[in-house]
Design a protein around this motif. Structure first.
Motif, PDB file in Angstrom:
ATOM      1  N   THR A  57      46.213  48.597  41.373  1.00 29.30           N
ATOM      2  CA  THR A  57      46.516  49.457  42.238  1.00 29.30           C
ATOM      3  C   THR A  57      46.807  50.899  41.608  1.00 29.30           C
ATOM      4  O   THR A  57      47.552  50.907  40.405  1.00 29.30           O
ATOM      5  CB  THR A  57      47.663  49.250  43.379  1.00 29.30           C
ATOM      6  OG1 THR A  57      48.705  49.293  42.911  1.00 29.30           O
ATOM      7  CG2 THR A  57      47.376  47.855  43.898  1.00 29.30           C
ATOM      8  N   LEU A  63      49.406  52.848  50.788  1.00 28.20           N
ATOM      9  CA  LEU A  63      50.151  51.775  49.829  1.00 28.20           C
ATOM     10  C   LEU A  63      51.401  52.396  49.543  1.00 28.20           C
ATOM     11  O   LEU A  63      52.080  53.546  49.445  1.00 28.20           O
ATOM     12  CB  LEU A  63      49.363  52.015  48.698  1.00 28.20           C
ATOM     13  CG  LEU A  63      50.161  51.277  47.220  1.00 28.20           C
ATOM     14  CD1 LEU A  63      50.305  49.721  47.593  1.00 28.20           C
ATOM     15  CD2 LEU A  63      49.481  51.512  46.064  1.00 28.20           C
ATOM     16  N   ILE A  96      46.432  48.322  52.040  1.00 27.81           N
ATOM     17  CA  ILE A  96      46.870  46.931  51.662  1.00 27.81           C
ATOM     18  C   ILE A  96      46.734  45.993  52.634  1.00 27.81           C
ATOM     19  O   ILE A  96      46.777  44.813  52.516  1.00 27.81           O
ATOM     20  CB  ILE A  96      48.441  47.194  50.975  1.00 27.81           C
ATOM     21  CG1 ILE A  96      48.115  48.146  49.706  1.00 27.81           C
ATOM     22  CG2 ILE A  96      48.852  45.930  50.402  1.00 27.81           C
ATOM     23  CD1 ILE A  96      47.337  47.887  48.628  1.00 27.81           C
TER      24      ILE A  96
END
Length: 226
Positions: free
Chosen positions: A3, A11, A21
């Motif tokens: 990520t 996120l 997510i």
């Protein structure tokens, strides 16, 4: 999963939650995968980790041409769209109608914008002397407020979530439609795992889980610039 830096509402790195997510995790959980670990990295380092099989998947912009040079990398179906917009201060009286309007202006765009927003935008950015890209969009609201740029090129949800956190009046900003949505995908080195994820994503769209997650973030996520 690889990520990038924490970008609410998509996120929240500390808690490993957020709209993007949550969608990803629920798609995997639909297929029986319930344990997750994320590795923070730049988008260029992320592809290196993926090619070396050090992560199973990375979260990326689906339209980013940077990844086209790598073989045996399999993108998923679109998870959701980032809503890329052009944002200015109302007091500046700046206008935006087409990409060439950024020429001669001070512009701060998200990292890889030139590779993600189409050829017309890329050409305009190349002709703009004070054009910069940065991975950290969270600094944009304060910088724009201080007049350090004429235009911010940002996902509107990231920008406004951070502006509210910074206690900035959203009415100070003007948002222009860039006519661009950036599809977000997972890229895998395993076609089998990619197909499994796609099945899970399809299932949560059908069983209502996807819409429930969107509803959870309804105050933070809008699908259009205005």
């Amino acid at each position: 999963m690889g990520t990038t830096v924490s970008m609410p509402p998509y996120l929240n790195e500390e808690k490993f939650t957020g709209i993007e997510i949550d969608l990803i995790k629920n798609a995997f959980m639909n297929q029986g995968i319930k344990e997750f670990k994320h590795v923070d990295s730049s988008f260029k380092r992320a592809i290196k980790l993926l090619v070396e099989n050090r992560v199973d998947a990375i979260i990326t912009n689906g339209s980013n041409t940077y990844y086209s040079d790598f073989k045996n990398i399999y993108p998923s179906h679109t998870i959701l769209n980032y809503v890329d917009c052009v944002i200015s201060l109302k007091s500046s009286k700046e206008e935006f109608k087409k990409p060439s309007d950024i020429i001669g202006k001070r512009v701060w765009a998200f990292k890889s914008a030139k590779k993600s927003l189409g050829q017309e935008f890329a050409r305009a950015a190349g002709l703009t002397a004070e054009y910069n890209e940065s991975i950290d969009q969270l600094l944009q609201p304060k910088a724009l407020l201080k007049g350090r740029m004429d235009f911010a090129i940002s996902d509107r949800n990231i920008f406004f979530t951070q502006a509210l956190k910074d206690k900035i009046d959203l009415n100070l900003f003007r948002v222009f439609n860039l006519s661009s949505k950036t599809p977000r995908v997972l890229r895998f080195h395993s076609k089998k795992l990619r197909d499994l994820f796609n099945n899970g994503l399809s299932n949560i769209r059908k069983n209502g889980t996807y819409e429930l997650i969107l509803a959870k973030y309804k105050d933070q996520y809008k699908s259009t610039c205005n």
